[in-house]
Design a protein around this motif. Structure first.
Motif, mmCIF file in Angstrom:
data_model
loop_
_atom_site.group_PDB
_atom_site.id
_atom_site.type_symbol
_atom_site.label_atom_id
_atom_site.label_comp_id
_atom_site.label_asym_id
_atom_site.label_seq_id
_atom_site.Cartn_x
_atom_site.Cartn_y
_atom_site.Cartn_z
ATOM 1 N N ARG A 60 44.823 -18.118 42.137
ATOM 2 C CA ARG A 60 44.831 -19.492 41.541
ATOM 3 C C ARG A 60 45.425 -19.304 40.190
ATOM 4 O O ARG A 60 45.733 -18.266 39.905
ATOM 5 C CB ARG A 60 43.122 -19.892 41.379
ATOM 6 N N VAL A 61 45.628 -20.501 39.736
ATOM 7 C CA VAL A 61 46.509 -20.494 38.442
ATOM 8 C C VAL A 61 45.434 -20.003 37.480
ATOM 9 O O VAL A 61 45.753 -19.038 36.414
ATOM 10 C CB VAL A 61 46.729 -21.893 38.021
ATOM 11 N N ASP A 62 43.999 -20.323 37.263
ATOM 12 C CA ASP A 62 43.051 -19.643 36.437
ATOM 13 C C ASP A 62 42.883 -18.137 36.892
ATOM 14 O O ASP A 62 42.503 -17.835 38.011
ATOM 15 C CB ASP A 62 41.817 -20.342 36.857
ATOM 16 N N ASP A 63 43.318 -17.335 35.935
ATOM 17 C CA ASP A 63 43.522 -15.779 36.254
ATOM 18 C C ASP A 63 41.840 -15.184 36.133
ATOM 19 O O ASP A 63 41.633 -13.949 36.529
ATOM 20 C CB ASP A 63 44.368 -15.055 35.524
ATOM 21 N N GLY A 64 41.064 -16.066 35.997
ATOM 22 C CA GLY A 64 39.576 -15.471 35.882
ATOM 23 C C GLY A 64 38.880 -15.936 37.032
ATOM 24 O O GLY A 64 37.665 -15.723 37.026
ATOM 25 N N PHE A 65 39.441 -16.333 38.013
ATOM 26 C CA PHE A 65 38.856 -17.030 39.199
ATOM 27 C C PHE A 65 37.938 -16.194 39.776
ATOM 28 O O PHE A 65 36.953 -16.562 40.577
ATOM 29 C CB PHE A 65 40.063 -17.806 40.143
ATOM 30 N N ASN A 66 38.259 -14.717 39.844
ATOM 31 C CA ASN A 66 37.294 -13.911 40.789
ATOM 32 C C ASN A 66 36.580 -13.058 39.882
ATOM 33 O O ASN A 66 36.042 -11.851 40.075
ATOM 34 C CB ASN A 66 38.233 -12.854 41.632
ATOM 35 N N LEU A 67 36.116 -13.477 38.455
ATOM 36 C CA LEU A 67 35.412 -12.816 37.455
ATOM 37 C C LEU A 67 34.069 -13.555 37.504
ATOM 38 O O LEU A 67 34.044 -14.855 37.724
ATOM 39 C CB LEU A 67 35.858 -12.673 36.062
ATOM 40 N N LEU A 68 32.968 -13.003 37.219
ATOM 41 C CA LEU A 68 31.533 -13.332 37.357
ATOM 42 C C LEU A 68 31.104 -13.530 35.835
ATOM 43 O O LEU A 68 31.406 -12.573 35.092
ATOM 44 C CB LEU A 68 30.696 -12.368 37.921
ATOM 45 N N LYS A 69 30.622 -14.496 35.515
ATOM 46 C CA LYS A 69 30.024 -14.720 34.252
ATOM 47 C C LYS A 69 28.443 -14.535 34.351
ATOM 48 O O LYS A 69 27.703 -15.747 34.992
ATOM 49 C CB LYS A 69 30.327 -15.998 33.169
ATOM 50 N N LEU A 70 27.957 -13.612 33.904
ATOM 51 C CA LEU A 70 26.468 -13.407 34.281
ATOM 52 C C LEU A 70 25.420 -13.228 33.149
ATOM 53 O O LEU A 70 25.983 -12.784 31.844
ATOM 54 C CB LEU A 70 26.337 -11.801 35.091
ATOM 55 N N PRO A 71 24.314 -13.671 33.019
ATOM 56 C CA PRO A 71 23.408 -13.311 32.068
ATOM 57 C C PRO A 71 23.094 -11.926 31.714
ATOM 58 O O PRO A 71 23.215 -10.917 32.667
ATOM 59 C CB PRO A 71 22.170 -13.806 32.277
#
Length: 986
Positions: free
Chosen positions: A694-705
Motif C-alpha cells: 500500500r501507499v502507507d508504508d506502515g500498513f504491516n506495522l502493529l501499534k500496540l499498548p
C-alpha cells in the motif's frame, strides 16, 4: 551480543596498503644512439608496449621514456625533468654512453643507473674489462619487452623493500650473478608474481581496494654475492617467502662453486620450512640440493621457465591451496580463496591438515595473497606450541572471521553473490550513487572502524546492521525499461502510481543478487529510501519517501516477492503527491531526483508474531532546550520502546540529556511520569504480506499498548512499575501495577552503557562531520545484560527554521520589544504579528484562574485562524499552583510561538523554563523566555504594547496586532532570545 560474534577472536591489525610502494619510477632516461634505441624498441613504440604490459597486469603509473643520444641532450633533459631511473645501452662501436652515464652519476649519485646490453659476443668481449661499479645492475637485452618492466619493478622493489617488509610484505630472494640468466629469469618470475597478485586482488571488496591490495605482492630482490644474499635474508628472514639460488657465485670476493649450497644450508638451519630452490647447470648438484632440503632446477632444461613457475606456485604459497594426503601425496582438497578456507576448515582431513600445519603452509599461502594480519597471527601458533589439530581448526576459523569483520567494516564492497555471507557488512549493487542515507550509513561504518573505543565496552557491540544498497543506476534502468516516467509524472492518484510500479519488472540481473542476499539474511528487512537529495547537507529530505519493512518467513519465494514489491514501492514514493509538492516547495525538479534503495536488517528480537527492538532513539548533538544543569553542547536524545517510527510520528517518548542520564524531567514527579511516558509502541507483524503493498508504508506495522511488551518480556531493564497502593514508582518489573517505560536500567543503573555510547557517538559524529548531527539508532538487549547498539543513520542538523548565524547580544535594547538572557529554543521566525499579554497595572495572583480562561478563549481563535502569537505573563506558565502562575494546560496556549515569563517587583517566581509542558515545547519548536526587566535582567517594553490599539481587551488580558511581523530570534546555545519591535530593519 550477536550470535556469531566471538569475543575470543584475535584482535588483528589491518594493513595500510595505501602506505606500500610509495616510491615509484615515473620517468626513465634512455641513453642510446638512435639505431640501438630503435632496436631496443623493435618498432619505435617502447612506451606503448610498457603501457600495454601494465594494463594486462593490472598495474598503474606506467613510466614515461625520454631518449637521448649525446651528452648535450642528456644535460638538457636532466635540466627539465626529474628522472627516477637511467638506462644505458652501449653500441657496437663505441662506449660513449658509459662516459655520459658516469658524468650523470657524479652529479646525481642517488639516481639508479642500469646497463642494458644487446646479447652479442662482440659487445660482451669489449665490456669484459670495464668498471661497472657506478651501475646498479647490468642486463642482457634478449628482445623481450618484459625485461624493461622487470627492470623497473626490480628497482621499485629495492627502493620500497625496508618500508613494505615492515608492514608484512614478503620477499622472494633470487641469488644469481649470471647476467644472462637473471636477465632471462626475472621477466619470467615477475610476470608470474604479478599475474598471481592480479588474481588474489580480486578478493578485495571493491575496485579501489583491488588496486591497493596489489601493492602487497611479494617483493623480488636480486643478490649477486653470498654476503649480499645472507645480509638480505638475516634482515628479513621473518618475511622471506622463499629463496631461489644458483650454486656457483662469488663468496669472499671469489667465485665459489658451493656458495649456493652453503647459503641454502645456513638458511635451512635458521628455518626448517622456508621453501628453497637451487638451480645449476651441473645436474650432479641436485644431490647437494636434496642434502640442504632444497628443490632442484636444471638450468640446461629447455623448459626452465615452466619448471621454476611450477615449483614457485607449489611451494611458495601461490595459486590454490592444495591439501595433500601425506602418505600418498595425492590431492585431497583444493582451496581457492579465504572464504573457501573458512567454509571447509572443519571438514579437511585431519592428517592432511596436520601435515600442512606442521610446515607452516597455511600461513605462507596467506602471506602470498597479501593477507598479512591473519598470516602473521597464525605463523606464531606452531604445532610445537599447540599440538591439537581441532584447536588449530578453530583458531584458523576465528582468525579468518576476525579478519573478514575487520576488512568489511568501513568499506563499501561490491556485491558478489558467491562472496556475500553473514560476515559481509556493507555492499553495493550497481555503479551509481548510494544516495543520502546510503552515504550516511557508509560514513557511520567508517567512524566505527576509525574509533575502536566505540567497541571497548565488554557488554556492548557497536555496528551498523548488515546493509546492501541498490545504487541509483538500478532506479534509472527500472524507470527507463518499464517506460514509467509518463505515468509517474502525471497527476494520477498515489494508489494508481503504486499499482503501475508494482506491475513493472526489476532488472533481471538484480533478481539473482536479491536471491543471494535473502539466502544470507534470515531476519526482517527494512527497505529504505536513499535518494540523492535525502539527508543532503543543506536541504534534508528526511521522511519524505517510503520505508517498508518485510518479515522473515521460511519461503524464500514469498520473501523475494515481498522484497521486490517493497523496492518498487520505494521507487514509486518519489512520485507521490506529497513528494511532488515538497519538490516544488524546495525548488527541486522531480525528474532529476534519483533513488537508491537500502536493504537493511531490522534491529531487534522476535516475540511470537511480532518483531521490534528494546530501544529506538534519535540523538542530536546540540540541545536547544537545556534545563537545569544541562548544557546545549551536551546534546539530547529521544528514546522509545519498539520501532523508531513511533518517535518520527511524534509519539510520546522519553527525552534525556546523555550527560545527565539520572535527571529525566518526565520521571522526576509521579504525576508527570504517569502522564508523559510512552503508552504505545510499534512492532513489525511477522506474517507474510499476501496482498499488494500500500501507499502507507506502515500498513504491516502493529501499534500496540505497552502492556503487550510486558507479556513479551521485552521491558526488562527499561521499565518501572507504578504501585497504586503506595502511590510510588519503583524501578524494575514487579507484579501488578502499570509498567512505565522509563529506561531506568540503562540510564541510571548501568545495565547497558547507553549514555556513554551516546555521548561518544555524538562527539565523534560532530567532529567527523564538522557540524551538528542527528543520529538514529536502535538497541537490542539480551537477558544477560549484553546488547548491540545499532547505528542506523547520521545526518547534519540542517533546518532553515533553526539556522541562526547572528550574535543576538549585539542587537541594541531599543530595537527589542522583549529580550531574555535565559531563553530556550532555536531559530528565527518572521511570521508572527500578534502579542497577547497579561496586564500588570492591578495584577493579582488571585485572578490567575480567570486569566487562564481568557487566554484559552483567545488561543482557540488563533487555532481557528491558523495564526501564532507571542504570549507574555507573570509567574510560571502552566503551574499547578495558581498562586505561582497562570494555571494553563498546553491546549490552552498551543498557538503561542514564544512564551514569556515576566517577573514583577512584587511578584517574583523562580524561572520554570516551561518544564510543565516541556515535551510540547521541544516537539513544536516553541521558544520560552524568562525576563525580569525590573532587575535589569532583560527587556519587556510593556509601555510600547500599552500604547498600541487592542484587537481585544478583557479584564486581565490584552491582544495587540501589528501591520508588520515581530521577528523572533532564539539562540538556545547561548540562552539568548529577542522579540524585535515591529517594522525594525533586520
Amino acid at each position: 551480543m550477536t550470535d556469531d560474534k566471538n569475543k575470543e577472536c584475535p584482535l588483528l591489525r589491518d594493513t595500510a596498503f595505501v602506505d606500500l610502494m610509495k616510491r615509484r619510477i615515473f620517468n626513465v632516461l634512455l641513453i642510446a644512439n638512435p639505431y640501438d634505441a630503435f632496436m631496443l624498441e623493435d618498432d619505435g613504440r617502447v612506451e606503448e608496449k610498457i603501457f600495454d604490459e601494465y594494463v594486462k597486469l593490472g598495474l598503474r603509473y606506467p613510466p614515461r621514456f625520454f631518449q637521448v643520444a649525446s651528452q648535450e641532450e642528456a644535460e638538457e633533459e636532466l635540466g627539465k625533468t626529474t628522472f627516477d631511473l637511467i638506462i644505458c645501452m652501449p653500441g657496437t662501436d663505441n662506449n660513449d654512453v658509459f662516459d655520459i652515464a658516469r658524468g650523470i652519476k657524479t652529479d646525481n649519485p642517488t639516481i639508479p643507473i642500469v646497463v642494458l646490453t644487446p646479447f652479442s659476443h662482440g659487445i660482451r668481449k669489449s665490456m669484459e674489462n670495464m668498471d661497472f661499479s657506478i651501475f646498479d645492475y647490468v642486463f642482457c637485452w634478449l628482445g623481450n619487452t618484459d625485461l624493461l618492466l622487470s627492470i623497473i619493478k626490480l628497482i621499485e622493489d629495492k627502493m620500497n623493500l625496508e618500508n613494505d617488509v615492515a608492514a608484512g610484505v614478503q620477499m622472494i630472494l633470487l641469488v644469481e650473478d649470471s647476467i644472462r640468466f637473471y636477465s632471462s629469469i626475472l621477466p619470467n618470475l615477475y610476470r608470474f608474481v604479478l599475474q598471481q597478485s592480479l588474481e588474489f586482488a580480486t578478493e578485495a571488496l571493491n575496485a579501489q581496494l583491488e588496486t591497493l591490495r596489489m601493492r602487497g605482492r611479494p617483493k623480488i630482490v636480486l643478490a649477486r654475492t653470498y654476503e649480499e644474499a645472507w645480509g638480505l635474508y638475516t634482515r628479513h628472514k621473518e618475511n622471506t617467502l622463499g629463496v631461489i639460488s644458483d650454486c656457483r657465485f662469488p663468496r669472499n670476493g671469489k667465485t665459489d662453486e658451493m656458495a649456493g649450497y652453503e647459503l641454502l644450508s645456513a638458511i635451512r638451519a635458521e628455518d626448517e620450512f622456508v621453501p628453497l630452490i637451487m638451480e645449476s647447470t651441473e645436474a650432479d648438484k641436485s644431490a647437494w640440493a636434496e642434502k640442504c632440503g632444497a628443490h632442484f632446477i636444471d638450468k640446461n632444461s629447455k623448459k626452465i621457465g615452466v619448471d621454476l613457475r611450477r615449483l614457485v606456485r607449489r611451494h611458495f604459497g601461490f595459486g590454490d591451496f592444495v591439501f595433500l594426503d601425506p602418505n600418498t601425496m595425492e590431492e585431497v582438497a583444493r582451496i581457492k580463496n579465504l572464504k573457501d578456507l573458512q567454509n571447509n576448515i572443519f571438514t579437511l582431513p585431519k592428517e592432511s591438515l596436520l601435515y600442512h600445519i606442521t610446515r607452516n603452509n597455511v600461513s605462507r599461502w596467506l602471506c602470498s595473497r597479501a593477507l598479512f594480519p591473519i598470516s602473521e597471527f597464525l605463523k606464531h601458533i606452531t604445532w610445537r606450541s599447540l599440538q591439537d589439530v581441532d584447536a588449530h581448526r578453530q583458531i584458523i576459523y576465528d582468525a579468518i572471521v576476525s579478519y573478514r569483520r575487520m576488512k568489511n567494516q568501513g568499506v563499501v564492497a561490491v556485491f558478489h553473490r558467491d562472496r556475500f555471507d553473514r560476515f559481509s557488512n556493507f555492499a553495493r549493487i550497481g555503479e551509481g550513487s548510494l544516495g543520502g542515507k546510503g552515504r550516511g550509513l557508509a560514513f557511520l561504518d567508517h567512524i566505527i572502524k576509525q574509533h575502536p573505543e566505540l567497541n571497548a565496552f565488554d557488554n556492548a557491540d557497536v555496528m551498523i546492521p548488515k546493509t546492501v544498497v541498490l545504487c541509483t543506476d538500478i532506479f534509472d534502468e527500472f524507470m527507463d525499461t518499464n517506460e514509467l516516467y509518463q505515468i509517474a509524472l502525471s497527476d494520477i492518484p498515489d494508489e494508481e502510481i503504486l499499482r503501475a510500479f508494482l506491475q513493472a519488472r526489476l532488472p533481471e540481473r538484480l533478481i539473482g543478487d536479491l536471491e543471494a542476499y535473502l539466502d544470507v539474511v534470515r531476519q526482517p528487512i527494512a527497505i529504505r529510501s536513499s535518494s540523492l537529495l535525502e539527508d543532503a547537507h543543506y536541504q534534508p529530505f528526511a521522511g519524505i519517501y517510503s520505508t517498508y519493512m518485510i518479515p522473515y518467513v521460511e519461503s524464500r519465494d514469498v520473501r523475494l516477492k515481498m522484497l521486490r514489491d517493497a523496492i518498487k514501492g520505494v521507487y514509486a514514493s518519489v512520485f507521490y503527491r506529497d513528494s511532488k509538492a515538497y519538490m516544488t516547495a524546495t525548488s527541486n525538479v522531480i525528474d532529476q531526483e534519483k533513488m537508491a534503495v537500502i536493504l537493511q536488517e531490522v534491529a531487534g528480537n522476535r516475540y511470537g508474531d511480532r518483531f521490534y527492538p528494546n530501544i529506538s532513539g534519535v540523538a542530536r548533538s546540540v540541545n536547544y532546550y537545556p534545563i537545569g544543569d544541562e548544557k546545549a553542547e551536551d546534546g539530547t536524545v529521544n528514546l522509545a520502546l519498539g520501532l523508531g517510527k513511533y518517535i518520527v510520528d511524534g509519539g510520546m517518548n522519553l527525552r534525556v540529556c546523555p550527560a545527565h542520564p539520572d535527571k529525566v524531567l518526565q520521571t522526576s514527579e509521579m504525576e508527570i511520569a504517569l502522564r508523559e511516558t510512552q503508552t504505545r509502541f510499534y512492532a513489525l507483524e511477522m506474517k507474510a504480506v499476501e496482498e499488494d503493498f500500500r501507499v502507507d508504508d506502515g500498513f504491516n506495522l502493529l501499534k500496540l499498548p505497552v502492556k503487550e511488551a510486558e507479556q513479551d518480556g521485552s521491558l526488562q531493564f527499561i521499565a518501572s512499575t507504578y504501585d497504586p497502593y503506595d502511590m510510588v514508582i519503583r524501578d524494575g518489573i514487579y507484579d501488578g501495577g502499570r509498567k512505565l517505560v522509563t529506561f531506568c536500567g540503562v540510564l541510571q543503573q548501568g545495565v547497558f552503557p547507553l549514555p556513554e555510547l551516546l555521548r561518544l557517538i555524538l562527539k565523534l559524529g560532530r567532529e567527523s562531520m564538522r557540524r551538528e548531527v542527528e543520529i538514529e539508532f536502535a538497541v537490542k538487549l539480551n537477558p544477560d545484560r549484553t546488547g548491540v547498539f545499532y547505528l542506523l543513520q547520521i545526518r547534519p542538523m540542517v533546518d532553515n527554521k533553526m539556522m541562526l548565524d547572528e550574535d543576538l547580544t549585539e542587537i541594541p535594547d531599543e530595537k527589542t520589544l522583549i529580550r531574555s538572557h535565559n531563553a530556550i529554543g532555536q531559530g528565527v521566525s518572521n511570521e508572527v504579528y500578534d502579542v497577547v499579554y497579561v496586564k500588570t497595572g492591578d495584577y493579582s495572583a488571585y485572578n490567575n484562574p480567570a486569566i487562564a480562561d481568557e487566554i484559552d478563549r483567545i488561543n482557540r481563535r488563533f487555532l481557528e485562524e491558523g495564526r501564532n502569537y507571542v504570549l507574555v505573563g507573570p509567574g510560571r506558565w502552566g503551574s499547578s499552583d495558581p498562586w505561582l502562575g497562570v494555571p494553563v494546560k498546553w491546549p490552552n496556549i498551543s498557538a503561542a510561538r514564544v512564551i514569556v515569563e515576566s517577573g514583577l517587583t512584587n511578584y517574583r517566581v523562580d524561572p520554570s523554563q516551561g518544564t510543565h509542558f516541556f515535551q510540547n515545547l521541544t516537539s513544536f519548536g516553541v521558544g520560552y523566555f524568562t525576563v525580569n526587566d525590573f532587575l535589569g535582567d532583560g527587556v519587556y517594553n510593556q509601555a510600547f504594547l500599552n500604547s498600541q490599539p487592542a484587537v481585544e481587551e478583557t479584564a486581565h488580558v490584552r491582544h495587540v496586532r501589528f501591520s508588520s511581523p515581530v521577528v523572533i530570534k532564539v539562540d538556545g546555545m547561548k540562552k539568548e532570545g529577542v522579540v524585535m519591535l515591529p517594522g525594525v530593519e533586520q
